[in-house]
Scaffold this motif. Sequence first.
Motif, mmCIF file in Angstrom:
data_model
loop_
_atom_site.group_PDB
_atom_site.id
_atom_site.type_symbol
_atom_site.label_atom_id
_atom_site.label_comp_id
_atom_site.label_asym_id
_atom_site.label_seq_id
_atom_site.Cartn_x
_atom_site.Cartn_y
_atom_site.Cartn_z
ATOM 1 N N GLU A 28 51.259 35.686 29.811
ATOM 2 C CA GLU A 28 51.304 36.491 30.730
ATOM 3 C C GLU A 28 49.756 37.019 31.110
ATOM 4 O O GLU A 28 49.369 36.996 32.290
ATOM 5 N N GLU A 29 48.862 37.143 30.214
ATOM 6 C CA GLU A 29 47.469 37.526 30.445
ATOM 7 C C GLU A 29 46.846 36.488 31.058
ATOM 8 O O GLU A 29 46.057 36.372 31.861
ATOM 9 N N GLU A 30 47.082 35.004 30.499
ATOM 10 C CA GLU A 30 46.507 33.881 31.275
ATOM 11 C C GLU A 30 46.913 33.798 32.574
ATOM 12 O O GLU A 30 46.133 33.354 33.441
ATOM 13 N N ALA A 31 48.351 33.960 32.979
ATOM 14 C CA ALA A 31 48.725 33.643 34.059
ATOM 15 C C ALA A 31 48.297 34.735 35.206
ATOM 16 O O ALA A 31 48.009 34.203 36.099
ATOM 17 N N ALA A 32 47.975 36.003 34.937
ATOM 18 C CA ALA A 32 47.524 37.067 35.589
ATOM 19 C C ALA A 32 46.028 36.498 36.019
ATOM 20 O O ALA A 32 45.600 36.639 37.225
ATOM 21 N N LYS A 33 45.342 35.793 35.118
ATOM 22 C CA LYS A 33 43.971 35.166 35.542
ATOM 23 C C LYS A 33 44.131 33.999 36.682
ATOM 24 O O LYS A 33 43.136 33.996 37.532
ATOM 25 N N ASN A 34 45.259 33.779 36.959
ATOM 26 C CA ASN A 34 45.586 32.719 37.718
ATOM 27 C C ASN A 34 46.295 33.151 39.098
ATOM 28 O O ASN A 34 47.074 32.309 39.643
ATOM 29 N N SER A 35 46.593 34.487 39.263
ATOM 30 C CA SER A 35 47.554 35.095 40.156
ATOM 31 C C SER A 35 49.045 34.613 40.123
ATOM 32 O O SER A 35 49.534 34.159 40.994
ATOM 33 N N ALA A 36 49.479 34.395 38.837
ATOM 34 C CA ALA A 36 50.631 33.845 38.597
ATOM 35 C C ALA A 36 51.455 34.969 37.563
ATOM 36 O O ALA A 36 51.011 36.072 37.133
ATOM 37 N N THR A 37 52.860 35.067 37.766
ATOM 38 C CA THR A 37 53.617 35.837 37.001
ATOM 39 C C THR A 37 54.950 35.084 36.484
ATOM 40 O O THR A 37 55.393 34.200 37.078
ATOM 41 N N THR A 38 55.441 35.511 35.497
ATOM 42 C CA THR A 38 56.782 35.270 34.853
ATOM 43 C C THR A 38 57.867 35.796 35.870
ATOM 44 O O THR A 38 57.904 37.068 35.805
ATOM 45 N N THR A 39 58.881 35.227 36.063
ATOM 46 C CA THR A 39 60.013 36.006 36.784
ATOM 47 C C THR A 39 61.158 35.751 36.110
ATOM 48 O O THR A 39 62.277 36.260 36.153
ATOM 49 N N ASN A 40 61.187 34.566 35.133
ATOM 50 C CA ASN A 40 62.490 34.712 34.179
ATOM 51 C C ASN A 40 61.975 34.021 32.801
ATOM 52 O O ASN A 40 61.051 33.230 32.929
ATOM 53 N N VAL A 71 57.986 30.509 36.413
ATOM 54 C CA VAL A 71 56.742 31.041 36.835
ATOM 55 C C VAL A 71 56.342 30.846 38.185
ATOM 56 O O VAL A 71 56.580 29.782 38.913
ATOM 57 N N VAL A 72 56.033 31.982 38.897
ATOM 58 C CA VAL A 72 55.605 31.879 40.218
ATOM 59 C C VAL A 72 54.178 32.195 40.456
ATOM 60 O O VAL A 72 53.694 33.315 39.791
ATOM 61 N N SER A 73 53.434 31.600 41.581
ATOM 62 C CA SER A 73 52.084 31.893 41.739
ATOM 63 C C SER A 73 51.713 32.273 43.102
ATOM 64 O O SER A 73 52.590 31.938 44.099
ATOM 65 N N GLU A 74 50.839 33.238 43.269
ATOM 66 C CA GLU A 74 50.618 33.593 44.729
ATOM 67 C C GLU A 74 50.039 32.466 45.478
ATOM 68 O O GLU A 74 50.589 32.446 46.900
ATOM 69 N N ILE A 75 49.417 31.346 45.146
ATOM 70 C CA ILE A 75 48.989 30.152 45.984
ATOM 71 C C ILE A 75 50.367 29.421 46.370
ATOM 72 O O ILE A 75 50.630 29.081 47.487
ATOM 73 N N ALA A 76 51.328 29.396 45.351
ATOM 74 C CA ALA A 76 52.556 28.557 45.779
ATOM 75 C C ALA A 76 53.346 29.477 46.829
ATOM 76 O O ALA A 76 54.088 28.814 47.822
ATOM 77 N N LEU A 77 53.311 30.403 46.902
ATOM 78 C CA LEU A 77 54.214 31.391 47.790
ATOM 79 C C LEU A 77 53.249 31.481 48.848
ATOM 80 O O LEU A 77 54.296 31.232 49.836
ATOM 81 N N ALA A 78 52.092 31.397 49.043
ATOM 82 C CA ALA A 78 51.483 31.624 50.390
ATOM 83 C C ALA A 78 51.620 30.025 50.793
ATOM 84 O O ALA A 78 51.994 29.976 52.245
ATOM 85 N N GLU A 79 51.881 28.888 50.103
ATOM 86 C CA GLU A 79 52.186 27.424 50.555
ATOM 87 C C GLU A 79 53.591 27.546 51.293
ATOM 88 O O GLU A 79 54.038 26.952 52.020
ATOM 89 N N ASN A 80 54.471 28.059 50.654
ATOM 90 C CA ASN A 80 55.805 28.427 50.726
ATOM 91 C C ASN A 80 55.942 29.161 52.403
ATOM 92 O O ASN A 80 56.709 28.731 53.223
ATOM 93 N N PHE A 81 55.176 30.070 52.496
ATOM 94 C CA PHE A 81 55.167 30.740 53.741
ATOM 95 C C PHE A 81 54.515 29.811 54.897
ATOM 96 O O PHE A 81 55.038 29.861 55.992
ATOM 97 N N ARG A 82 53.596 29.199 54.870
ATOM 98 C CA ARG A 82 53.047 28.081 55.587
ATOM 99 C C ARG A 82 54.176 27.059 55.967
ATOM 100 O O ARG A 82 54.231 26.669 56.965
ATOM 101 N N MET A 83 54.948 26.703 54.818
ATOM 102 C CA MET A 83 56.013 25.781 55.193
ATOM 103 C C MET A 83 57.014 26.396 55.888
ATOM 104 O O MET A 83 57.467 25.834 57.046
#
Length: 196
Positions: A28-40, A71-83
Amino acid sequence: MQLKINGENVDITLEDEKTVGQVLKAFEEEAAKNSATTTNINLDGKDISADEFDTILDLPLKDDTVIDLTVVSEIALAENFRMSAENFNGLQKKLSEISFLLQSGKDSEAGKIIAFLADEIDIFLHTSRLARLFPTLYAKVSIDGKDVNAFFEEFMPFLKDLEEALENKDTVTVGDLAEYEISPRLKQIADSLQGI
């Protein structure tokens, strides 16, 4: 121990981690550095609920321990919004054809458009729920000056009316709702996502 991220095996080297909790904390510490978080969290084939989370933290790591994190990242979600913006723009144009398709006996073509609409709304709402994990991203999603929930509270009755009109084979109402109520709202959603 085997670590998987979104179902894919990941090569990791353990340092001082001896328990499941230590691995989760380090990840989780590593994921936070990459604007990501665990959801399950799935441990040895079992999804771990929020109530069970504390009970797994002190479990020792074994050779056959399998931790699979969604895991979900802010970048992936932004891309989903663009799609979503792109798909809603395309749908907006197709919705104006629904009435003609139904009146021309092309029910299956109209049905595909409606099914695509339902799927895209589900995807958008799912992305919006996950985006709440990233407040900066979620704050950018303002549709006609409203947050997603407030916007969809007003939008959902039109979708329900469309469903009823389809069931009743009321092609005039379907066409009117698609063109004059749903299509403009899809444009509002798409426009609101342009800056993401």
